[in-house]
Design a protein around this motif. Structure first.
Motif, PDB file in Angstrom:
ATOM      1  N   SER A   6      92.038   5.746 -20.865  1.00  0.00           N
ATOM      2  CA  SER A   6      93.004   4.870 -21.520  1.00  0.00           C
ATOM      3  C   SER A   6      92.921   5.177 -23.016  1.00  0.00           C
ATOM      4  O   SER A   6      91.843   5.104 -23.611  1.00  0.00           O
ATOM      5  N   ILE A   7      94.057   5.530 -23.625  1.00  0.00           N
ATOM      6  CA  ILE A   7      94.094   5.965 -25.020  1.00  0.00           C
ATOM      7  C   ILE A   7      94.710   4.876 -25.888  1.00  0.00           C
ATOM      8  O   ILE A   7      95.790   4.368 -25.594  1.00  0.00           O
ATOM      9  N   THR A   8      94.007   4.534 -26.978  1.00  0.00           N
ATOM     10  CA  THR A   8      94.507   3.573 -27.961  1.00  0.00           C
ATOM     11  C   THR A   8      94.392   4.218 -29.332  1.00  0.00           C
ATOM     12  O   THR A   8      93.284   4.550 -29.768  1.00  0.00           O
ATOM     13  N   ALA A   9      95.534   4.429 -30.002  1.00  0.00           N
ATOM     14  CA  ALA A   9      95.567   5.039 -31.337  1.00  0.00           C
ATOM     15  C   ALA A   9      94.831   6.381 -31.363  1.00  0.00           C
ATOM     16  O   ALA A   9      94.108   6.679 -32.307  1.00  0.00           O
ATOM     17  N   GLY A  10      94.985   7.175 -30.312  1.00  0.00           N
ATOM     18  CA  GLY A  10      94.386   8.497 -30.259  1.00  0.00           C
ATOM     19  C   GLY A  10      92.910   8.526 -29.903  1.00  0.00           C
ATOM     20  O   GLY A  10      92.283   9.571 -29.929  1.00  0.00           O
ATOM     21  N   ILE A  11      92.349   7.368 -29.535  1.00  0.00           N
ATOM     22  CA  ILE A  11      90.929   7.258 -29.192  1.00  0.00           C
ATOM     23  C   ILE A  11      90.789   6.778 -27.746  1.00  0.00           C
ATOM     24  O   ILE A  11      91.505   5.878 -27.314  1.00  0.00           O
ATOM     25  N   VAL A  12      89.850   7.367 -27.013  1.00  0.00           N
ATOM     26  CA  VAL A  12      89.574   6.920 -25.650  1.00  0.00           C
ATOM     27  C   VAL A  12      88.938   5.533 -25.720  1.00  0.00           C
ATOM     28  O   VAL A  12      87.866   5.361 -26.297  1.00  0.00           O
ATOM     29  N   ALA A  13      89.629   4.549 -25.159  1.00  0.00           N
ATOM     30  CA  ALA A  13      89.143   3.171 -25.177  1.00  0.00           C
ATOM     31  C   ALA A  13      88.407   2.801 -23.887  1.00  0.00           C
ATOM     32  O   ALA A  13      87.543   1.933 -23.892  1.00  0.00           O
ATOM     33  N   GLN A  14      88.766   3.472 -22.786  1.00  0.00           N
ATOM     34  CA  GLN A  14      88.168   3.147 -21.491  1.00  0.00           C
ATOM     35  C   GLN A  14      88.371   4.327 -20.562  1.00  0.00           C
ATOM     36  O   GLN A  14      89.371   5.034 -20.641  1.00  0.00           O
ATOM     37  N   GLY A  32      90.602  16.117 -16.648  1.00  0.00           N
ATOM     38  CA  GLY A  32      90.445  17.252 -15.741  1.00  0.00           C
ATOM     39  C   GLY A  32      89.005  17.432 -15.286  1.00  0.00           C
ATOM     40  O   GLY A  32      88.074  16.868 -15.877  1.00  0.00           O
ATOM     41  N   PRO A  33      88.791  18.236 -14.253  1.00  0.00           N
ATOM     42  CA  PRO A  33      87.448  18.409 -13.683  1.00  0.00           C
ATOM     43  C   PRO A  33      86.469  19.101 -14.630  1.00  0.00           C
ATOM     44  O   PRO A  33      85.263  18.992 -14.456  1.00  0.00           O
ATOM     45  N   ASN A  34      86.962  19.807 -15.645  1.00  0.00           N
ATOM     46  CA  ASN A  34      86.081  20.515 -16.571  1.00  0.00           C
ATOM     47  C   ASN A  34      85.823  19.748 -17.856  1.00  0.00           C
ATOM     48  O   ASN A  34      85.193  20.274 -18.775  1.00  0.00           O
ATOM     49  N   ASN A  35      86.332  18.543 -17.968  1.00  0.00           N
ATOM     50  CA  ASN A  35      86.151  17.746 -19.176  1.00  0.00           C
ATOM     51  C   ASN A  35      85.031  16.735 -19.011  1.00  0.00           C
ATOM     52  O   ASN A  35      84.885  16.124 -17.962  1.00  0.00           O
ATOM     53  N   THR A  42      88.312  11.491 -29.109  1.00  0.00           N
ATOM     54  CA  THR A  42      89.706  11.522 -29.561  1.00  0.00           C
ATOM     55  C   THR A  42      90.565  12.323 -28.586  1.00  0.00           C
ATOM     56  O   THR A  42      90.080  13.188 -27.864  1.00  0.00           O
ATOM     57  N   TRP A  43      91.837  12.012 -28.591  1.00  0.00           N
ATOM     58  CA  TRP A  43      92.845  12.712 -27.781  1.00  0.00           C
ATOM     59  C   TRP A  43      93.994  13.053 -28.717  1.00  0.00           C
ATOM     60  O   TRP A  43      94.583  12.177 -29.343  1.00  0.00           O
ATOM     61  N   ASN A  44      94.292  14.341 -28.876  1.00  0.00           N
ATOM     62  CA  ASN A  44      95.348  14.760 -29.801  1.00  0.00           C
ATOM     63  C   ASN A  44      96.666  15.060 -29.106  1.00  0.00           C
ATOM     64  O   ASN A  44      97.560  15.648 -29.695  1.00  0.00           O
ATOM     65  N   GLY A  45      96.771  14.688 -27.863  1.00  0.00           N
ATOM     66  CA  GLY A  45      97.986  14.946 -27.097  1.00  0.00           C
ATOM     67  C   GLY A  45      97.860  16.115 -26.153  1.00  0.00           C
ATOM     68  O   GLY A  45      98.656  16.273 -25.241  1.00  0.00           O
ATOM     69  N   SER A  46      96.835  16.956 -26.376  1.00  0.00           N
ATOM     70  CA  SER A  46      96.628  18.080 -25.477  1.00  0.00           C
ATOM     71  C   SER A  46      95.160  18.381 -25.189  1.00  0.00           C
ATOM     72  O   SER A  46      94.870  19.128 -24.268  1.00  0.00           O
ATOM     73  N   ALA A  47      94.251  17.820 -25.979  1.00  0.00           N
ATOM     74  CA  ALA A  47      92.830  18.096 -25.769  1.00  0.00           C
ATOM     75  C   ALA A  47      91.969  16.920 -26.236  1.00  0.00           C
ATOM     76  O   ALA A  47      92.350  16.199 -27.152  1.00  0.00           O
ATOM     77  N   PHE A  48      90.819  16.769 -25.576  1.00  0.00           N
ATOM     78  CA  PHE A  48      89.837  15.763 -25.968  1.00  0.00           C
ATOM     79  C   PHE A  48      88.844  16.391 -26.945  1.00  0.00           C
ATOM     80  O   PHE A  48      88.569  17.586 -26.875  1.00  0.00           O
ATOM     81  N   ALA A  49      88.284  15.589 -27.841  1.00  0.00           N
ATOM     82  CA  ALA A  49      87.233  16.047 -28.753  1.00  0.00           C
ATOM     83  C   ALA A  49      86.200  14.930 -28.901  1.00  0.00           C
ATOM     84  O   ALA A  49      86.563  13.754 -28.964  1.00  0.00           O
TER      85      ALA A  49
END
Length: 60
Positions: A6-14, A32-35, A42-49
């Motif tokens: 669940s993403i809130t303001a570009g941050i994984v909240a849950q 995805g299975p490799n993440n 953070t979530w930039n719209g295409s990748a987690f960091a």
């Protein structure tokens, strides 16, 4: 089963576990299975960091 962030303001909240046929809402992203993703990443719209540690967490 799939993991969904669940993403809130570009941050994984849950992160939740959902059935394979789950249709995520616009503010949810299927992890995805490799993440490895956790709350605070953070979530930039295409990748987690991962979150950056605060400056005082780096011993000199």
């Amino acid at each position: 089963m799939i993991y969904v962030a669940s993403i809130t303001a570009g941050i994984v909240a849950q992160v939740t576990v959902e059935p394979d046929d789950y249709q995520p809402a616009s503010d949810h992203v299927v992890i995805g299975p490799n993440n490895i993703v956790g709350v605070g990443w953070t979530w930039n719209g295409s990748a987690f960091a991962p979150p950056s540690p605060a400056p005082d967490e780096h011993p000199e």
